[in-house]
Enzyme design. Sequence first.
Site, short mmCIF file in Angstrom:
data_model
loop_
_atom_site.label_atom_id
_atom_site.label_comp_id
_atom_site.label_asym_id
_atom_site.label_seq_id
_atom_site.Cartn_x
_atom_site.Cartn_y
_atom_site.Cartn_z
N GLU A 23 -0.66 18.10 -10.77
CA GLU A 23 -0.22 17.96 -9.31
C GLU A 23 1.36 18.81 -9.37
O GLU A 23 2.09 19.09 -8.18
CB GLU A 23 0.96 16.31 -9.15
CG GLU A 23 -0.60 14.89 -9.14
CD GLU A 23 -1.30 14.67 -7.24
OE1 GLU A 23 0.23 15.39 -6.30
OE2 GLU A 23 -1.25 14.13 -7.69
N TYR A 28 9.39 13.14 0.00
CA TYR A 28 9.29 13.15 -1.20
C TYR A 28 10.12 13.58 -2.90
O TYR A 28 10.76 12.90 -3.44
CB TYR A 28 8.14 13.21 -2.54
CG TYR A 28 7.95 12.30 -3.65
CD1 TYR A 28 7.53 10.90 -3.87
CD2 TYR A 28 7.94 13.44 -4.73
CE1 TYR A 28 7.80 10.81 -5.52
CE2 TYR A 28 7.87 12.65 -6.17
CZ TYR A 28 7.52 11.79 -5.86
OH TYR A 28 7.22 10.53 -7.41
N ASP A 82 0.99 6.73 -10.99
CA ASP A 82 0.01 7.66 -10.62
C ASP A 82 -1.16 7.39 -11.82
O ASP A 82 -1.92 6.26 -11.45
CB ASP A 82 -0.60 8.34 -9.23
CG ASP A 82 1.13 7.51 -8.59
OD1 ASP A 82 1.92 6.66 -8.20
OD2 ASP A 82 1.49 8.39 -6.96
N THR A 109 10.75 4.88 -10.08
CA THR A 109 11.89 5.02 -11.40
C THR A 109 10.27 5.87 -11.84
O THR A 109 11.29 6.21 -13.39
CB THR A 109 11.33 3.48 -11.48
OG1 THR A 109 9.29 3.45 -11.37
CG2 THR A 109 12.77 2.28 -11.06
N ASP A 110 9.78 6.18 -11.93
CA ASP A 110 8.43 6.67 -12.56
C ASP A 110 9.31 8.40 -13.46
O ASP A 110 8.69 8.75 -14.04
CB ASP A 110 7.23 6.77 -12.35
CG ASP A 110 7.17 7.56 -11.45
OD1 ASP A 110 7.62 8.27 -10.32
OD2 ASP A 110 6.28 7.96 -11.35
N SER A 136 -2.69 6.86 -4.45
CA SER A 136 -2.93 7.27 -5.17
C SER A 136 -4.29 8.18 -5.06
O SER A 136 -4.96 8.05 -6.16
CB SER A 136 -3.11 7.28 -6.79
OG SER A 136 -1.50 6.28 -6.95
N SER A 137 -5.41 8.54 -4.14
CA SER A 137 -6.51 9.05 -3.18
C SER A 137 -5.65 10.82 -4.56
O SER A 137 -7.04 10.67 -4.52
CB SER A 137 -6.35 9.05 -2.48
OG SER A 137 -5.25 10.44 -1.50
N GLY A 154 -0.59 6.02 0.64
CA GLY A 154 0.45 5.54 -1.36
C GLY A 154 0.02 5.13 -2.18
O GLY A 154 -0.02 4.32 -2.30
N GLU A 173 9.77 1.75 -7.44
CA GLU A 173 9.69 2.64 -7.21
C GLU A 173 10.53 3.96 -7.21
O GLU A 173 11.67 3.67 -7.18
CB GLU A 173 9.50 2.45 -5.69
CG GLU A 173 8.43 2.86 -4.62
CD GLU A 173 6.57 1.79 -4.96
OE1 GLU A 173 5.99 3.17 -6.36
OE2 GLU A 173 7.00 0.90 -4.98
C1 GLA Z 1 4.39 8.37 -5.40
C2 GLA Z 1 4.60 9.47 -7.33
C3 GLA Z 1 4.92 8.46 -7.75
C4 GLA Z 1 5.94 7.37 -7.55
C5 GLA Z 1 6.29 6.91 -7.02
C6 GLA Z 1 6.79 6.39 -5.81
O1 GLA Z 1 3.31 7.57 -5.88
O2 GLA Z 1 3.08 9.92 -7.28
O3 GLA Z 1 5.00 9.90 -9.27
O4 GLA Z 1 7.04 8.81 -8.05
O5 GLA Z 1 5.52 7.95 -5.55
O6 GLA Z 1 7.89 5.09 -6.46
#
Ligand code: GLA
Length: 348
Positions: A140, A201, A152, A19-20, A106-107, A104, A17
């Site tokens: 996004e 976030y 996502d 890390t992306d 990814s809709s 959480g 989480e």
């Molecule tokens: C959301 C964001 C992702 C990622 C996660 C946390 O889902 O869209 O890019 O950063 O939070 O891991």
Amino acid sequence: MDSVRAVSPGRVNLIGEHTDYNGGMVMPAALSVHLEAELTPREDDIVRISAEPFGMLHERTLEDPAKDHWSDPAVGALREARALGLIGHGADLLIASTIPAGAGLSSSAALIVTVLKAARMLAKSDMSDTEIAVAARRVETDYIGVPVGIMDQMAVAIAQPGEAIALDTATLDYELVTLPKGYSIEVIHSGVTRQLSDGRYKERKEECDAARIAFGRDDICTLNPAKIAENTEVSDVIRRRALHCATEHRRVKAAVDALAGGDIATLGALMIASHTSMRDDFEMSVPLIDALVDDAVALGAVGARLTGGGFGGCIVACVAEDQRDGWLEGLLVKHPEARFIDRIARAT
Ligand code: GLA
């Protein structure tokens, strides 16, 4: 004009989480909840969206700025499709989704990727799924204005329901990962909803940006955790944010190895350690979710953790299939505010 249809799954992140956007690894899996879109091109710049989950018809134009509305991802995706030359004007969109919003899962990424895939089909374009994911992320970050990473979009553009991908977000290289035999991945909503656009976030992203500057490199995930811990020049908050990223990146790599070796006990321990790091170092959990994770483990899950952007949404747990029914019943009795969303398991 002819209509085209596309579909994308929701995703749950098994581990990795925040890390992306810090040069690290993630391991999301595609769910069976999904979103379907039918796109009919128009001759003008109007966008007409009929979305089942919202039970309404909404009309915008392609020139509209984002306005923190459920239709923003669809409008943004069509703007991106036009910029890529996949469509000439606006479109009518018919959306049907079983992915809960604000969970959480990814809709939003699923909506953008699905509209882009439908536009790709319409244009008979040879854009790859990775290119679709990169374009979806731009929607996004540049149109909606949330500084998300690439996890996502890659997960929903590439993985099939029940498949996990080990993704290196620095290179976008990925490999498909087989889920553990005899275990299921359970997704439980905590009852706390949240939106990535609510600011927290972005706050974490900014703290990571501060860590990049403090440590002098972009990929803070690849820093040595011991070196981060002993650095007394950065503030305690920035040090802990960086520490989470660096340790989480290593946990994803260890989880990939554990899955490859069928070592489910280690996978579970890594999930639990990931939650502790999110709770204490990245401070992205809430007490209700901590309690849900603790009880999920106490009731027999081999591992459980918060999943997604944080501050609400779902937990993900790995549970032996023969214990799963009793486990779920026990958890929902203890947490009447929680609800079961989805489960995925290895097919054979
Ligand atoms: C959301 C964001 C992702 C990622 C996660 C946390 O889902 O869209 O890019 O950063 O939070 O891991």
